[in-house]
Scaffold this motif. Structure first.
Motif, mmCIF file in Angstrom:
data_model
loop_
_atom_site.group_PDB
_atom_site.id
_atom_site.type_symbol
_atom_site.label_atom_id
_atom_site.label_comp_id
_atom_site.label_asym_id
_atom_site.label_seq_id
_atom_site.Cartn_x
_atom_site.Cartn_y
_atom_site.Cartn_z
ATOM 1 N N PHE A 1 0.818 -1.216 0.000
ATOM 2 C CA PHE A 1 0.000 0.000 0.000
ATOM 3 C C PHE A 1 0.852 1.267 0.000
ATOM 4 O O PHE A 1 0.409 2.311 -0.472
ATOM 5 C CB PHE A 1 -0.931 -0.025 1.212
ATOM 6 C CG PHE A 1 -2.082 0.922 1.125
ATOM 7 C CD1 PHE A 1 -3.038 0.800 0.131
ATOM 8 C CD2 PHE A 1 -2.219 1.949 2.045
ATOM 9 C CE1 PHE A 1 -4.109 1.676 0.050
ATOM 10 C CE2 PHE A 1 -3.277 2.830 1.980
ATOM 11 C CZ PHE A 1 -4.236 2.697 0.975
ATOM 12 N N GLU A 2 2.086 1.178 0.475
ATOM 13 C CA GLU A 2 2.985 2.329 0.471
ATOM 14 C C GLU A 2 3.269 2.808 -0.951
ATOM 15 O O GLU A 2 3.695 3.942 -1.161
ATOM 16 C CB GLU A 2 4.325 1.969 1.132
ATOM 17 C CG GLU A 2 4.219 1.531 2.551
ATOM 18 C CD GLU A 2 3.960 0.035 2.727
ATOM 19 O OE1 GLU A 2 4.166 -0.452 3.834
ATOM 20 O OE2 GLU A 2 3.552 -0.645 1.757
ATOM 21 N N HIS A 3 3.041 1.964 -1.926
ATOM 22 C CA HIS A 3 3.325 2.294 -3.327
ATOM 23 C C HIS A 3 2.089 2.769 -4.090
ATOM 24 O O HIS A 3 2.181 3.074 -5.267
ATOM 25 C CB HIS A 3 3.932 1.073 -4.028
ATOM 26 C CG HIS A 3 5.151 0.571 -3.337
ATOM 27 N ND1 HIS A 3 6.376 1.168 -3.456
ATOM 28 C CD2 HIS A 3 5.323 -0.457 -2.453
ATOM 29 C CE1 HIS A 3 7.262 0.530 -2.717
ATOM 30 N NE2 HIS A 3 6.648 -0.443 -2.087
ATOM 31 N N VAL A 4 0.956 2.839 -3.413
ATOM 32 C CA VAL A 4 -0.300 3.193 -4.067
ATOM 33 C C VAL A 4 -0.426 4.703 -4.258
ATOM 34 O O VAL A 4 -0.847 5.167 -5.314
ATOM 35 C CB VAL A 4 -1.495 2.618 -3.274
ATOM 36 C CG1 VAL A 4 -2.819 3.174 -3.772
ATOM 37 C CG2 VAL A 4 -1.480 1.096 -3.351
ATOM 38 N N GLY B 1 2.326 6.460 8.943
ATOM 39 C CA GLY B 1 2.851 7.630 9.626
ATOM 40 C C GLY B 1 1.801 8.241 10.537
ATOM 41 O O GLY B 1 0.608 7.984 10.396
ATOM 42 N N ASN B 2 2.260 9.058 11.453
ATOM 43 C CA ASN B 2 1.347 9.743 12.368
ATOM 44 C C ASN B 2 0.776 11.024 11.778
ATOM 45 O O ASN B 2 -0.209 11.550 12.280
ATOM 46 C CB ASN B 2 2.057 10.071 13.680
ATOM 47 C CG ASN B 2 2.390 8.831 14.475
ATOM 48 O OD1 ASN B 2 1.653 7.856 14.430
ATOM 49 N ND2 ASN B 2 3.500 8.862 15.177
ATOM 50 N N LEU C 1 3.947 7.120 2.583
ATOM 51 C CA LEU C 1 3.446 6.422 3.758
ATOM 52 C C LEU C 1 2.057 6.960 4.110
ATOM 53 O O LEU C 1 1.906 8.160 4.352
ATOM 54 C CB LEU C 1 4.394 6.589 4.943
ATOM 55 C CG LEU C 1 5.802 6.079 4.749
ATOM 56 C CD1 LEU C 1 6.600 6.242 6.034
ATOM 57 C CD2 LEU C 1 5.815 4.646 4.283
ATOM 58 N N PRO C 2 1.059 6.095 4.154
ATOM 59 C CA PRO C 2 -0.275 6.562 4.542
ATOM 60 C C PRO C 2 -0.294 6.917 6.022
ATOM 61 O O PRO C 2 0.490 6.379 6.805
ATOM 62 C CB PRO C 2 -1.161 5.353 4.257
ATOM 63 C CG PRO C 2 -0.254 4.189 4.301
ATOM 64 C CD PRO C 2 1.084 4.674 3.861
ATOM 65 N N GLY D 1 3.580 13.542 0.119
ATOM 66 C CA GLY D 1 4.879 13.295 -0.486
ATOM 67 C C GLY D 1 5.719 12.463 0.456
ATOM 68 O O GLY D 1 5.281 12.081 1.529
ATOM 69 N N ASN D 2 6.931 12.180 0.035
ATOM 70 C CA ASN D 2 7.802 11.336 0.818
ATOM 71 C C ASN D 2 9.063 12.093 1.203
ATOM 72 O O ASN D 2 9.425 13.086 0.578
ATOM 73 C CB ASN D 2 8.175 10.094 -0.001
ATOM 74 C CG ASN D 2 8.508 8.909 0.863
ATOM 75 O OD1 ASN D 2 8.631 9.013 2.071
ATOM 76 N ND2 ASN D 2 8.662 7.766 0.230
#
Length: 175
Positions: free
Chosen positions: A118-121, A150-151, A171-172, A156-157
């Motif tokens: 899911f990190e790649h979605v 993530g909190n 990261l969602p 973006g990353n």
């Protein structure tokens, strides 16, 4: 290629965090995690499972061997499909080389799992991803999503992670 992953992922070739509650090494932690996933979804003999982002098929191999599951895995990696087919030879496991967005409307899976994909979605595709899960699950089916989170909400990353670890990832957040 697969050589790097063979050295760092353990024998299950599972590219997500292990479950270390009683584990003494990486292989034990990965096996415990795979078993925990099976238990959480209530996996039973003959259940049909869709694994979105299946990697080399570590979860599917475990689910088919230990629970009698019938598995279909989706990945965009030719290397993962080739190695995964060898690792699961003789089991009721099918690999599909395709993007998750191209999964047909089947509504015939008892369970859908997605472990570490899911990190790649990306946030723009979250709704589409969840709609695909919904349309592929039987009405009584269960979905399990394992992701790094993530909190804080972000679109973006971190630049270093973007460049060296997970290009085009995000990261969602809990939100």
């Amino acid at each position: 290629g697969n050589k790097l992953y063979e050295l760092m992922l353990g024998k299950s070739m599972t590219y997500t965090c292990g479950y270390w509650k009683k584990a003494k090494n990486l292989d034990d932690a990965q096996t415990a995690k795979l078993d925990l996933v099976c238990k959480k979804i209530g996996l039973k003999n003959g259940d049909r499972v869709l694994d979105i982002g299946c990697g080399w098929g570590g979860f599917m191999k475990y689910a088919a061997e230990h629970y009698g599951a019938r598995c279909v895995g989706i990945t965009v990696s030719t290397e993962q499909v080739e190695r995964g087919r060898n690792l699961t030879n003789g089991l009721d496991v099918e690999f599909r080389l395709q993007d998750y967005r191209d999964i047909p409307e089947e509504n015939e899976f008892d369970h859908v799992v997605s472990l570490g994909m899911f990190e790649h979605v990306g946030y723009k595709n979250y709704a589409q991803f969840m709609n695909i899960v919904k349309r592929t699950l039987k009405p009584t089916g269960l979905f399990l999503l394992q992701t790094i989170g993530g909190n804080y909400s972000s679109r973006g990353n971190d630049p270093w992670i973007e460049k060296y670890i997970f290009p085009n990832s995000m990261l969602p957040s809990v939100k």
